[in-house]
Design a protein around this motif. Structure first.
Motif, mmCIF file in Angstrom:
data_model
loop_
_atom_site.group_PDB
_atom_site.id
_atom_site.type_symbol
_atom_site.label_atom_id
_atom_site.label_comp_id
_atom_site.label_asym_id
_atom_site.label_seq_id
_atom_site.Cartn_x
_atom_site.Cartn_y
_atom_site.Cartn_z
ATOM 1 N N ALA A 34 -12.501 -5.134 -3.874
ATOM 2 C CA ALA A 34 -11.297 -4.768 -3.898
ATOM 3 C C ALA A 34 -11.182 -3.326 -3.167
ATOM 4 O O ALA A 34 -12.252 -3.031 -3.730
ATOM 5 C CB ALA A 34 -9.840 -4.603 -4.859
ATOM 6 N N PRO A 35 -10.682 -2.407 -1.865
ATOM 7 C CA PRO A 35 -11.370 -1.021 -1.512
ATOM 8 C C PRO A 35 -11.417 0.198 -2.908
ATOM 9 O O PRO A 35 -9.844 -0.400 -3.697
ATOM 10 C CB PRO A 35 -10.039 -0.766 -0.187
ATOM 11 N N GLN A 121 -1.248 -5.933 -7.080
ATOM 12 C CA GLN A 121 -1.758 -4.984 -5.948
ATOM 13 C C GLN A 121 -0.599 -4.265 -5.147
ATOM 14 O O GLN A 121 0.872 -4.645 -4.952
ATOM 15 C CB GLN A 121 -1.673 -6.387 -5.023
ATOM 16 N N SER A 122 -0.997 -3.762 -4.149
ATOM 17 C CA SER A 122 0.127 -2.734 -3.615
ATOM 18 C C SER A 122 0.958 -2.986 -2.850
ATOM 19 O O SER A 122 2.018 -2.506 -3.340
ATOM 20 C CB SER A 122 -1.301 -1.777 -2.036
ATOM 21 N N THR A 148 -4.517 -0.697 -5.586
ATOM 22 C CA THR A 148 -5.901 -1.574 -4.663
ATOM 23 C C THR A 148 -4.658 -2.561 -4.645
ATOM 24 O O THR A 148 -3.882 -2.998 -4.767
ATOM 25 C CB THR A 148 -7.151 -1.138 -5.329
ATOM 26 N N THR A 149 -5.832 -3.322 -3.718
ATOM 27 C CA THR A 149 -5.399 -4.659 -3.009
ATOM 28 C C THR A 149 -6.371 -5.661 -2.584
ATOM 29 O O THR A 149 -7.311 -5.036 -2.824
ATOM 30 C CB THR A 149 -4.221 -4.957 -2.186
ATOM 31 N N VAL A 150 -5.659 -6.597 -1.968
ATOM 32 C CA VAL A 150 -7.221 -7.471 -1.101
ATOM 33 C C VAL A 150 -7.060 -7.814 -0.283
ATOM 34 O O VAL A 150 -5.846 -7.722 0.551
ATOM 35 C CB VAL A 150 -7.404 -8.925 -1.996
ATOM 36 N N VAL A 163 -2.997 -0.638 4.044
ATOM 37 C CA VAL A 163 -2.133 -1.206 3.176
ATOM 38 C C VAL A 163 -1.519 -0.356 2.432
ATOM 39 O O VAL A 163 -0.776 -0.094 2.076
ATOM 40 C CB VAL A 163 -2.759 -3.149 2.989
ATOM 41 N N ILE A 164 -3.195 0.238 1.458
ATOM 42 C CA ILE A 164 -3.172 1.091 0.392
ATOM 43 C C ILE A 164 -2.405 2.716 1.406
ATOM 44 O O ILE A 164 -1.427 3.245 0.465
ATOM 45 C CB ILE A 164 -4.469 1.824 -0.206
#
Length: 191
Positions: A34-35, A121-122, A148-150, A163-164
């Motif tokens: 994840a970022p 997740q975001s 964060t997200t995937v 996305v973030i």
């Protein structure tokens, strides 16, 4: 217990306090790739520490469904985050942390009208909870560097970094009558 997050205007009477929400920072939600995973977790830990020091409620949200079965390793919070037994734990099965949970009553008991939101997740549970909070009368601040997200590009989603960034941009000017959204970085959040 009140905090000074933003120029808040919650529409919830007699609820001047803030709470920190930690949404779904679980082994099966926050992927190893994840970022900014480690920085996000460190920032959440920083916020949890500040909230505890200021006697601001820290509310932990834990998703469970057919992929995140209660009691499994993937369902557990990441090892770097430690919930205290005295801190509320909200089990949820929908993206909006308010839907079919006791989150509203937990916040009402503590006089909370302002939320500081972190987690994962975001683009799913974080964003849904932000909208759910604003719709229910809360001010809701997203901590821009604490979610964060995937990677869901295989399903047509933008890259996780996008996305973030998009979530932060979208929420930075979000507001409704008598309610305020907005974003802050971890270093800007004070309780």
């Amino acid at each position: 217990m009140a905090s000074h997050i933003v120029d808040a205007m919650t529409t919830l009477p007699q609820r001047p306090n803030s709470a920190l929400l930690v949404i779904d920072v679980q082994n099966g939600v926050v992927a190893p790739d994840a970022p900014h995973r480690e920085a996000v977790i460190a920032n959440i830990n920083t916020l949890v520490g500040r909230a505890r020091t200021a006697d601001v409620p820290v509310v932990w949200i834990q998703h469970q469904d057919e992929e995140l079965t209660a009691g499994t390793e993937s369902w557990e919070f990441v090892p770097d985050l430690k919930r205290l037994d005295t801190e509320p734990l909200i089990a949820k099965s929908y993206r909006d942390s308010f839907d079919d949970t006791d989150l509203e009553s937990v916040l009402a008991e503590r006089g909370v009208g302002r939320l500081v939101v972190t987690g994962a997740q975001s683009d799913f549970c974080v964003r849904s909870t932000l909208h759910g909070a604003l719709a229910r009368g809360y001010d809701a601040t997203l901590v821009a560097d604490a979610h964060t997200t995937v990677d869901l590009t295989a399903y047509g989603a933008p890259a996780p970094e996008q996305v973030i960034t998009s979530t932060n941009l979208y929420w930075s000017s979000q507001h409704a009558p008598g309610r305020q959204g907005g974003t802050l970085n971890t270093t800007e959040v004070t309780f």
